[in-house]
Design an enzyme around this catalytic site. Structure first.
Site, PDB file in Angstrom:
ATOM      1  N   GLU A 287       0.837  -1.199   0.000  1.00 17.29           N
ATOM      2  CA  GLU A 287       0.000   0.000   0.000  1.00 17.29           C
ATOM      3  C   GLU A 287       0.878   1.257   0.000  1.00 17.29           C
ATOM      4  OE1 GLU A 287      -3.443   2.001   2.915  1.00 17.29           O
ATOM      5  OE2 GLU A 287      -2.158   0.368   3.642  1.00 17.29           O
ATOM      6  N   LYS A 349      -9.449   2.556  -3.319  1.00 16.25           N
ATOM      7  CA  LYS A 349      -9.943   1.975  -2.071  1.00 16.25           C
ATOM      8  C   LYS A 349     -11.359   2.477  -1.759  1.00 16.25           C
ATOM      9  CE  LYS A 349      -8.672   1.368   2.803  1.00 16.25           C
ATOM     10  NZ  LYS A 349      -7.715   1.733   3.868  1.00 16.25           N
ATOM     11  N   CYS A 401      -5.363  -2.339   2.615  1.00 16.52           N
ATOM     12  CA  CYS A 401      -5.378  -2.197   4.075  1.00 16.52           C
ATOM     13  C   CYS A 401      -6.481  -3.064   4.673  1.00 16.52           C
ATOM     14  CB  CYS A 401      -5.529  -0.724   4.450  1.00 16.52           C
ATOM     15  SG  CYS A 401      -5.298  -0.355   6.200  1.00 16.52           S
TER      16      CYS A 401
END
Length: 525
Positions: A287, A349, A401
């Site tokens: 990430e 995301k 995440c």
């Protein structure tokens, strides 16, 4: 015997009962916390709630049982989430006592779901008999699901997740999702509790029914588990493996945003170059491995793209995304895929971390937004589309995440055709605590729920490969600059869970709600 002496004895009796019940609740709280990494005493799950159920059954009111549940929950979450203190203090720059207060505040909020289970559990115990073998587990699943979804949701270390090493047991999640595991665990706890504390109060017929029902459920779940492991292994037998390199840059959180683009990019390109001797088809970086807007940096865009083309390797990496919408710039936590043919795709995301990647209610509370922005809170926009990362026959669904915790989100990828899953994260926030290991344990479940390999790359670790049956095939240590070579296989078969989602939970929740709604009618009779 005088009235005052009677009162003293009654008060002493009540106090002793309350103290014993409180101790029982505390024991459950501690035991539940010990189920998860780094304790990993997952075998205790089958009796972990027995003391709490005893305290609830021995309480005199909804309020009292609610408080026992709250006590158990606070203790449990303080132990599980102790690393919050480190993170808030280290990276938020706040004093220790404020960091500890933040932990207490979060633990207290999450403990409310323990408390509600206990309060409503008492209502069920007092009003139903045989049906409680279904209703008590349903009560737990209802509030656990609420915790996982309400106010953006926080499904961190739900009860069923404790069994991530118990491969035959967890296979059922490709039908029920992880709440199915919690249901069975609470069912077994209820049976143990009922046998120990109610064996002289129930008929032999009811005891026999509960024993047969409990054993049947457990045997069916385990039998299905072994069958599914066999089925998946058979499916994989003739599939061609795809060699993958997981690149772990291990760049410190403070350092990450300060060092030059040249150095950051160089670290990942050099590590990937070292991995080329194993001839991987795909390399995965963590990430925000490139913590800048690479689409606005043509030099680095070309550098990374040319590396991919020259070495005939596909690259997946995290970076910052940017879009101009309605006259405003929007920033995204983005996952790119650069292909060896010169193409690219990306995913933004969806599920952002509140107070980490965005400020909730910033338009309604502008003063709070101003304060928190000064504290370094991110200003990201959530993605809207479930974009696949594609290169040839590779179709990756990306989990950035803690998105891997949200099974209703992840299933969209496999439903839409992803044949493997990628998890990119940066767990450097957590330091050398149990949090990276907890995070890794939860990443097992998207693999099983969707019957997909998961390739996981973390900045500071843990990076690893997880099989579709949930077996961790290889993993790195934390805080090491390294890479891991592993294999994945591409699967197109869709699980029941991928196709239909949390139907099991909705049915169970309906059962619980109806059982509570029916009580006025039942009691009137």
């Amino acid at each position: 015997m005088g009235r005052s002496e009677k009162s003293r004895k009654m008060m002493f009796g009540i106090s002793r009962r309350v103290l014993f019940n409180s101790a029982s609740a505390c024991l459950s709280g501690i035991t539940v916390a010990f189920l998860f990494p780094n304790f990993n005493l997952e075998f205790l799950a089958w009796v972990s709630l027995v003391p709490l159920l005893y305290a609830v059954s021995n309480s005199n009111s909804f309020k009292e049982s609610f408080l026992y549940g709250f006590l158990a929950g606070v203790i449990s979450y303080i132990i599980i989430l102790y690393w919050i203190v480190y993170t808030v203090q280290k990276f938020g720059g706040l004093p220790y006592y404020i960091a500890a207060f933040a932990l207490l505040l979060l633990a207290s909020y999450l403990a409310l779901y323990f408390a509600l289970f206990s309060g409503f559990g008492r209502i069920l115990l007092n009003n139903y008999r045989i049906l409680n073998i279904i209703l008590i587990p349903s009560c737990w699943v209802f509030f656990e699901f609420l915790k996982s979804n309400l106010l953006t949701g926080f499904p961190w270390e739900n009860l069923g997740v404790s069994q991530y090493l118990n491969l035959p047991f967890i296979q059922i999640v490709n039908i029920t999702g992880t709440p199915g595991l919690s249901f069975v665990i609470v069912l077994v706890n209820y049976l143990v509790f009922h046998f120990i504390f109610y064996k002289n109060r129930i008929s032999k017929k009811q005891a026999l029914f509960e024993l047969i029902f409990g054993l049947s459920v457990f045997i069916i779940v385990i039998s299905y588990g072994y069958y599914n492991i066999y089925s998946v292994n058979r499916l994989l037998r003739n599939k061609k493996p795809v060699r993958v390199a997981l690149i772990q840059g291990n760049i410190g959180m403070f350092q990450k945003w300060k060092i030059t683009k040249k150095r950051t990019t160089g670290i990942y390109l050099n590590l990937t170059k070292k991995s080329l001797k194993y001839r991987p088809k795909l390399a995965i970086w963590p990430e925000t491995a490139l913590p800048y807007i690479i689409s606005r940096e043509p030099f680095y865009w070309d550098k990374v793209m040319n590396f991919s083309k020259k070495n005939k390797i596909d690259l997946i990496f995290g970076a910052i995304g940017l879009k101009l919408l309605n006259g405003r710039y929007h920033f995204y936590n983005r996952d790119y895929m650069f292909t060896q043919s010169g193409g690219f795709s990306y995913y933004d995301k969806h599920h952002l971390v509140p107070f980490g990647e965005y400020i909730p209610l910033k338009n309604q509370l502008p003063f709070l937004a101003h304060i928190l922005k000064g504290a370094g809170i991110g200003n990201f926009t959530a993605g809207k589309r479930f974009r696949m990362l594609k290169s040839g026959n590779l179709k990756a669904g990306s989990m950035i995440c803690y998105e891997s915790l949200f099974n209703s989100l992840v299933r969209n990828f496999s439903k839409k055709g992803a044949n493997f899953l990628v998890s990119i994260t940066d767990d450097a926030w957590y330091g050398r605590t149990s949090a990276p290991y907890q995070d890794m344990s939860m990443t097992v479940f998207p693999a099983v729920e969707n019957e997909r390999f998961v390739a996981r790359a973390g900045n500071s670790g843990i990076s690893g490969i997880i099989s579709p049956t949930g077996k961790i095939l290889g993993e790195t240590g934390i805080f090491k600059r390294t890479y891991l070579i592993g294999y994945i296989k591409l699967i197109n078969r869709k699980t029941f869970f991928a196709l239909y989602g949390n139907i099991f939970v909705y049915i169970i929740d309906a059962v619980f709600i109806l059982s509570i709604a029916y009580l006025p009618v039942k009691n009137k009779k």
